[in-house]
Design a protein around this motif. Sequence first.
Motif, PDB file in Angstrom:
ATOM      1  N   MET A  32       0.869  -1.051   0.044  1.00 43.69           N
ATOM      2  CA  MET A  32       0.125   0.039  -0.104  1.00 43.69           C
ATOM      3  C   MET A  32       0.953   1.117   0.103  1.00 43.69           C
ATOM      4  SD  MET A  32      -3.280  -1.038   2.708  1.00 43.69           S
ATOM      5  CE  MET A  32      -3.913   0.550   2.353  1.00 43.69           C
ATOM      6  N   GLY A  59      -2.273   1.873  11.649  1.00 39.99           N
ATOM      7  CA  GLY A  59      -2.314   2.115  10.252  1.00 39.99           C
ATOM      8  C   GLY A  59      -1.508   1.000   9.539  1.00 39.99           C
ATOM      9  N   CYS A  60      -1.861  -0.318  10.050  1.00 39.92           N
ATOM     10  CA  CYS A  60      -0.973  -1.437   9.299  1.00 39.92           C
ATOM     11  C   CYS A  60      -1.418  -1.912   8.025  1.00 39.92           C
ATOM     12  CB  CYS A  60      -0.932  -2.576  10.187  1.00 39.92           C
ATOM     13  SG  CYS A  60      -2.782  -3.297  10.117  1.00 39.92           S
ATOM     14  N   GLY A  61      -2.457  -1.366   7.423  1.00 35.86           N
ATOM     15  CA  GLY A  61      -2.711  -1.537   6.155  1.00 35.86           C
ATOM     16  C   GLY A  61      -3.304  -3.281   5.909  1.00 35.86           C
ATOM     17  N   ASP A  81      -6.205  -0.811  11.846  1.00 32.75           N
ATOM     18  CA  ASP A  81      -6.084  -0.337  10.708  1.00 32.75           C
ATOM     19  C   ASP A  81      -7.607   0.145  10.302  1.00 32.75           C
ATOM     20  OD1 ASP A  81      -4.329   0.757   8.111  1.00 32.75           O
ATOM     21  OD2 ASP A  81      -6.074  -0.128   7.386  1.00 32.75           O
ATOM     22  N   LEU A  82      -7.831   1.448   9.513  1.00 31.68           N
ATOM     23  CA  LEU A  82      -9.069   1.947   9.274  1.00 31.68           C
ATOM     24  C   LEU A  82      -9.503   1.356   8.032  1.00 31.68           C
ATOM     25  CD1 LEU A  82     -11.090   4.251  10.162  1.00 31.68           C
ATOM     26  CD2 LEU A  82      -9.707   6.006   9.103  1.00 31.68           C
ATOM     27  N   TRP A  83      -8.838   1.506   7.003  1.00 30.56           N
ATOM     28  CA  TRP A  83      -9.490   0.990   5.584  1.00 30.56           C
ATOM     29  C   TRP A  83      -9.270  -0.358   5.577  1.00 30.56           C
ATOM     30  CZ3 TRP A  83      -5.374   4.596   2.582  1.00 30.56           C
ATOM     31  CH2 TRP A  83      -5.531   5.775   2.961  1.00 30.56           C
ATOM     32  N   GLU A 108      -9.886   3.528  14.378  1.00 30.38           N
ATOM     33  CA  GLU A 108      -9.558   4.898  13.837  1.00 30.38           C
ATOM     34  C   GLU A 108      -8.479   5.235  15.114  1.00 30.38           C
ATOM     35  OE1 GLU A 108      -9.026   8.494  12.791  1.00 30.38           O
ATOM     36  OE2 GLU A 108      -9.818   8.358  14.930  1.00 30.38           O
ATOM     37  N   ILE A 125       3.677   2.475  10.319  1.00 27.22           N
ATOM     38  CA  ILE A 125       4.569   2.740   8.955  1.00 27.22           C
ATOM     39  C   ILE A 125       3.837   3.183   8.159  1.00 27.22           C
ATOM     40  CG2 ILE A 125       5.360   0.991   7.262  1.00 27.22           C
ATOM     41  CD1 ILE A 125       6.133  -0.877  10.326  1.00 27.22           C
ATOM     42  N   ASP A 126       4.144   4.314   7.474  1.00 24.35           N
ATOM     43  CA  ASP A 126       3.799   4.791   6.022  1.00 24.35           C
ATOM     44  C   ASP A 126       2.218   5.101   6.651  1.00 24.35           C
ATOM     45  OD1 ASP A 126       3.138   6.082   3.874  1.00 24.35           O
ATOM     46  OD2 ASP A 126       2.856   4.336   2.617  1.00 24.35           O
ATOM     47  N   ALA A 127       1.920   5.970   7.755  1.00 25.69           N
ATOM     48  CA  ALA A 127       0.615   6.273   8.207  1.00 25.69           C
ATOM     49  C   ALA A 127       0.346   7.308   9.039  1.00 25.69           C
ATOM     50  CB  ALA A 127      -0.286   4.762   8.668  1.00 25.69           C
ATOM     51  N   TYR A 130      -1.138  10.684   8.208  1.00 26.77           N
ATOM     52  CA  TYR A 130      -2.516  11.026   7.888  1.00 26.77           C
ATOM     53  C   TYR A 130      -3.028  11.481   9.211  1.00 26.77           C
ATOM     54  CZ  TYR A 130      -1.691   8.199   3.407  1.00 26.77           C
ATOM     55  OH  TYR A 130      -1.430   7.826   2.484  1.00 26.77           O
ATOM     56  N   PHE A 131      -2.547  11.139  10.380  1.00 22.89           N
ATOM     57  CA  PHE A 131      -3.340  11.535  11.509  1.00 22.89           C
ATOM     58  C   PHE A 131      -2.445  12.323  12.827  1.00 22.89           C
ATOM     59  CE2 PHE A 131      -2.767   7.184  11.195  1.00 22.89           C
ATOM     60  CZ  PHE A 131      -1.811   6.770  12.298  1.00 22.89           C
TER      61      PHE A 131
HETATM   62  C1  LIG Z   1      -0.241   4.183   2.899  1.00 23.15           C
HETATM   63  S1  LIG Z   1      -1.287   3.163   3.752  1.00 23.15           S
HETATM   64  C2  LIG Z   1       0.024   2.304   4.710  1.00 23.15           C
HETATM   65  C3  LIG Z   1      -0.347   0.884   5.047  1.00 23.15           C
HETATM   66  C4  LIG Z   1       0.680   0.076   5.771  1.00 23.15           C
HETATM   67  N1  LIG Z   1       1.416   0.511   6.849  1.00 23.15           N
HETATM   68  C5  LIG Z   1       1.857  -0.220   4.555  1.00 23.15           C
HETATM   69  O1  LIG Z   1       2.843   0.513   4.606  1.00 23.15           O
HETATM   70  O2  LIG Z   1       1.559  -0.909   3.634  1.00 23.15           O
HETATM   71  C6  LIG Z   1      -1.918   4.086   5.187  1.00 23.15           C
HETATM   72  C7  LIG Z   1      -2.616   3.442   6.248  1.00 23.15           C
HETATM   73  O3  LIG Z   1      -3.040   4.295   7.043  1.00 23.15           O
HETATM   74  C8  LIG Z   1      -4.443   3.874   7.611  1.00 23.15           C
HETATM   75  N2  LIG Z   1      -5.092   5.098   8.283  1.00 23.15           N
HETATM   76  C9  LIG Z   1      -5.064   6.418   7.519  1.00 23.15           C
HETATM   77  N3  LIG Z   1      -5.893   7.141   8.604  1.00 23.15           N
HETATM   78  C10 LIG Z   1      -5.941   6.323   9.375  1.00 23.15           C
HETATM   79  C11 LIG Z   1      -6.657   6.651  10.792  1.00 23.15           C
HETATM   80  N4  LIG Z   1      -7.322   7.777  11.154  1.00 23.15           N
HETATM   81  N5  LIG Z   1      -6.905   5.579  11.803  1.00 23.15           N
HETATM   82  C12 LIG Z   1      -6.133   4.548  11.322  1.00 23.15           C
HETATM   83  N6  LIG Z   1      -5.662   4.294  10.087  1.00 23.15           N
HETATM   84  C13 LIG Z   1      -5.613   5.070   9.292  1.00 23.15           C
HETATM   85  C14 LIG Z   1      -5.063   3.498   6.382  1.00 23.15           C
HETATM   86  O4  LIG Z   1      -6.172   2.741   6.610  1.00 23.15           O
HETATM   87  C15 LIG Z   1      -3.933   3.068   5.598  1.00 23.15           C
HETATM   88  O5  LIG Z   1      -4.291   1.515   5.478  1.00 23.15           O
END
Ligand SMILES: C[S@@+](CC[C@H](N)C(=O)[O-])C[C@H]1O[C@@H](n2cnc3c(N)ncnc32)[C@H](O)[C@@H]1O
Length: 278
Positions: A32, A59-61, A81-83, A108, A125-127, A130-131
């Motif tokens: 992701m 935000g483990c994706g 993870d959220l999505w 969330e 990691i890479d999340a 976003y927050f």
């Molecule tokens: C770019 S993806 C990276 C996912 C994973 N960590 C990776 O590196 O493959 C960002 C992730 O952040 C999560 N995310 C974004 N905003 C969030 C929030 N407010 N709460 C929880 N997770 C969140 C999304 O669900 C998404 O899976």
Amino acid sequence: MKEKTELTALLDKPEFPRSRHYDHDWMLDNQMGPNAVWLAEWLSNSLDLKPGMRLLDLGCGRAISSIFLAREYNVAVWAADLWIGPDNNWQRVQAAGVAERVIPLRMEAHAIPFAAGFFDAVVSIDAYQYFGTDVLYLSYLSRFVRPGGQLAVVVPGLMQPISDDPPPHLLQPQANGSCFWENDCWSFLTAYEWLSRWRRCAAVCELSADTMPEGWRHWRDFERALELSGKGVFPSAAEALDRDRGAYIGLLRLRAQKAETQSENLYDPGLGAQVGID
Ligand SMILES: C[S@@+](CC[C@H](N)C(=O)[O-])C[C@H]1O[C@@H](n2cnc3c(N)ncnc32)[C@H](O)[C@@H]1O
């Protein structure tokens, strides 16, 4: 055969020795962003992880970083993870043979349903971008880490500050039609900018930040591998990363230790009741 050799050249990296044991198709199928397994390995090098520790992977994706950490360090990981929902991640966790140690959940980042001090470490990691740019957020997150525990994130970020205009070469469309710089890239900060935010949080100490050596190159290689394999979900950013060559865009690692003190939890829904306005 030729494609396999080219993929191996892009993905088999001596810089990430533990990741070399992971299947390339598995990493590509579940990506992701810029290869969560490499990023998890780099992050884990800065952590003191012991078997049996409790980790939150925020935000483990698709939970491939959680699977990596559970396998490599024998830690228990709550993969939040959220999505991506837990049903999806649970299949992957079981298939990876770590069902005893990885617990997927939808969560969330501002509504963490755990007791104060529950985790030995929180990783993201890479999340976090976003927050986590909200200056209040680190204080909230640190509440769930025990005193002396660890908080560590990897984010895409800036190698040098930018003013109000993004660098023109990052706005220039690539051959695939997409531009690297989208509005959300304003959440990319320099290591210094992240550290100055984290320094203002009294609930953490022992801060450090650094940039991944040749981070842009690893990220570009992974994008190239996605192009080559046809497994990319998003338009490739390889051309823009190549154009930039790490002048502005790269990967950052931030680390902190949970202090003995904890400030107020401003995201607590019960706060209104405590001050008599609920
Ligand atoms: C770019 S993806 C990276 C996912 C994973 N960590 C990776 O590196 O493959 C960002 C992730 O952040 C999560 N995310 C974004 N905003 C969030 C929030 N407010 N709460 C929880 N997770 C969140 C999304 O669900 C998404 O899976």
